[in-house]
Write an enzyme that holds these catalytic residues in place. Structure first.
Site, PDB file in Angstrom:
ATOM      1  CG  HIS A 127      -1.978  -1.034   1.203  1.00  0.00           C
ATOM      2  ND1 HIS A 127      -2.813  -1.258   0.136  1.00  0.00           N
ATOM      3  CD2 HIS A 127      -2.305  -1.968   2.141  1.00  0.00           C
ATOM      4  CE1 HIS A 127      -3.619  -2.279   0.416  1.00  0.00           C
ATOM      5  NE2 HIS A 127      -3.322  -2.731   1.620  1.00  0.00           N
ATOM      6  CG  ASP A 164      -3.025  -8.580   0.752  1.00  0.00           C
ATOM      7  OD1 ASP A 164      -2.119  -8.751   1.582  1.00  0.00           O
ATOM      8  OD2 ASP A 164      -4.051  -7.906   0.985  1.00  0.00           O
ATOM      9  CG  HIS A 166      -6.432  -5.204   1.914  1.00  0.00           C
ATOM     10  ND1 HIS A 166      -5.935  -6.142   2.800  1.00  0.00           N
ATOM     11  CD2 HIS A 166      -7.471  -4.600   2.536  1.00  0.00           C
ATOM     12  CE1 HIS A 166      -6.648  -6.092   3.925  1.00  0.00           C
ATOM     13  NE2 HIS A 166      -7.590  -5.171   3.780  1.00  0.00           N
ATOM     14  CG  ASP A 252      -5.078  -9.795   3.673  1.00  0.00           C
ATOM     15  OD1 ASP A 252      -4.868 -10.360   2.577  1.00  0.00           O
ATOM     16  OD2 ASP A 252      -4.775  -8.596   3.901  1.00  0.00           O
TER      17      ASP A 252
HETATM   18 ZN    ZN Z   1      -4.141  -7.166   2.771  1.00  0.00          ZN
END
Ligand code: ZN
Length: 313
Positions: A127, A164, A166, A252
């Site tokens: 990120h 992931d 995200h 995740d």
């Molecule tokens: Zn993540």
């Protein structure tokens, strides 16, 4: 054929975390390492230590202003590094630089021929942008590795694959208009999960149009769903024949994660790593570097990441 897998672990790498009880706590490293040892993998892998990334290495991806800002906040340990997700702590600069250095050590092991694949558990901080922290990510080791593979090793086309939960926004937007970064990301639909980006029409800009593949999937998507979209990732990479493949294998996206809503099992992660290793072998170089990424259920971390390690071994 070069020997197997280089794995970077160590106490200094474990220090990258935001305190006991935080989802991204320092106990994530131990959760992986216990299972890794229990399955006898430490005897089969080439074990490497992390190191601090140098300022020049950090600056190959990040802006000087941002690197200085992290250094200042690290000295006081006060405040946040972003709008409120990523708290500063004393030594956060060194801890974050160590994550980058760990990823670069694995990269170097692969490029020098010391190992064919690499794995780093506390890494894949996808990120962080060039000029700011975001979502528990201070320095973007994925982005630094891409820049260093080009700068130090002269590679041209590098693939970044992200499973992931995200969206890997820090990598996507840093290279959105860069046609030499082949990007593929399966993530929970941004309407339901941070950071909200990664729509399927985000395919790259300008000369890079078509080099990026974003596949948002609905909350509750399971292994069967993963199996229906994953072949698009392999086909996308095959079209561009990358010289190095990075896999951000965040745990995740597994069923039972406390902050996301996907329902993959470790078999998705193990299968992804296996397919990418086979693709890299078909391309003739074998280079795959897997980075742990997110994951906030400790049992899921242990199972997903060791499934990846097993495939890369
Ligand atoms: Zn993540």
């Amino acid at each position: 054929m070069r020997p197997g897998l280089a794995v970077v672990v160590g106490e200094r790498l474990a220090r990258y975390g935001f305190g006991e009880g935080h989802p991204f706590g320092p106990d994530r490293h131990g959760a992986f390492l216990r299972e890794f040892d229990a399955r006898g993998f430490s005897k089969r892998a080439r074990m490497l230590e992390p190191r601090d990334a140098t300022p020049d290495e950090l600056l190959s991806f990040h802006t000087p202003q941002y690197v200085s800002f992290v250094r200042e906040r690290s000295a006081t340990g006060q405040g946040y590094l972003d709008g409120g997700d990523t708290p500063a702590f004393r030594g956060v600069f060194e801890a974050a630089a160590c994550v980058v250095g760990a990823t670069l050590n694995a990269t170097q092991a692969i490029m020098s021929g010391e190992a064919r694949r690499g794995f780093v558990p506390i890494a894949g901080l996808h990120h962080a942008a060039r000029d700011r922290a975001a979502g528990f990510c201070v320095f973007n080791d994925c982005g630094v590795a891409i820049e260093q593979l080009r700068k130090s090793y002269g590679l041209k086309r590098i693939a970044y694959v992200d499973i992931d939960a995200h969206h890997g926004d820090g990598v996507y937007y840093a290279f959105e208009d860069d046609a030499d970064v082949i990007f593929a990301d399966i993530h929970e639909d941004g309407r339901y999960l941070y950071p909200g980006t990664g729509r399927s029409d985000e395919t790259g800009k300008g000369a890079a149009a078509g080099t990026k593949l974003n596949i948002p999937v609905p909350p509750g998507a399971d292994d069967a769903f993963f199996g229906t979209v994953w072949p698009q990732v392999i086909a996308h990479l095959e079209r561009f024949a990358p010289e190095f493949i990075i896999l951000q294998c965040g745990a995740d996206s597994l069923d039972g994660d406390p902050i996301t809503h996907l329902r993959f099992s470790p078999a998705a992660h193990g299968g992804a790593a296996r397919d990418l290793a086979q693709l890299a072998d078909r391309l003739g170089h074998g280079r795959v570097l897997a980075l742990g990424g997110g994951g906030y259920n400790r049992a899921n971390i242990a199972q997903a990441w060791t499934a990846v390690v097993e495939s890369l071994l």
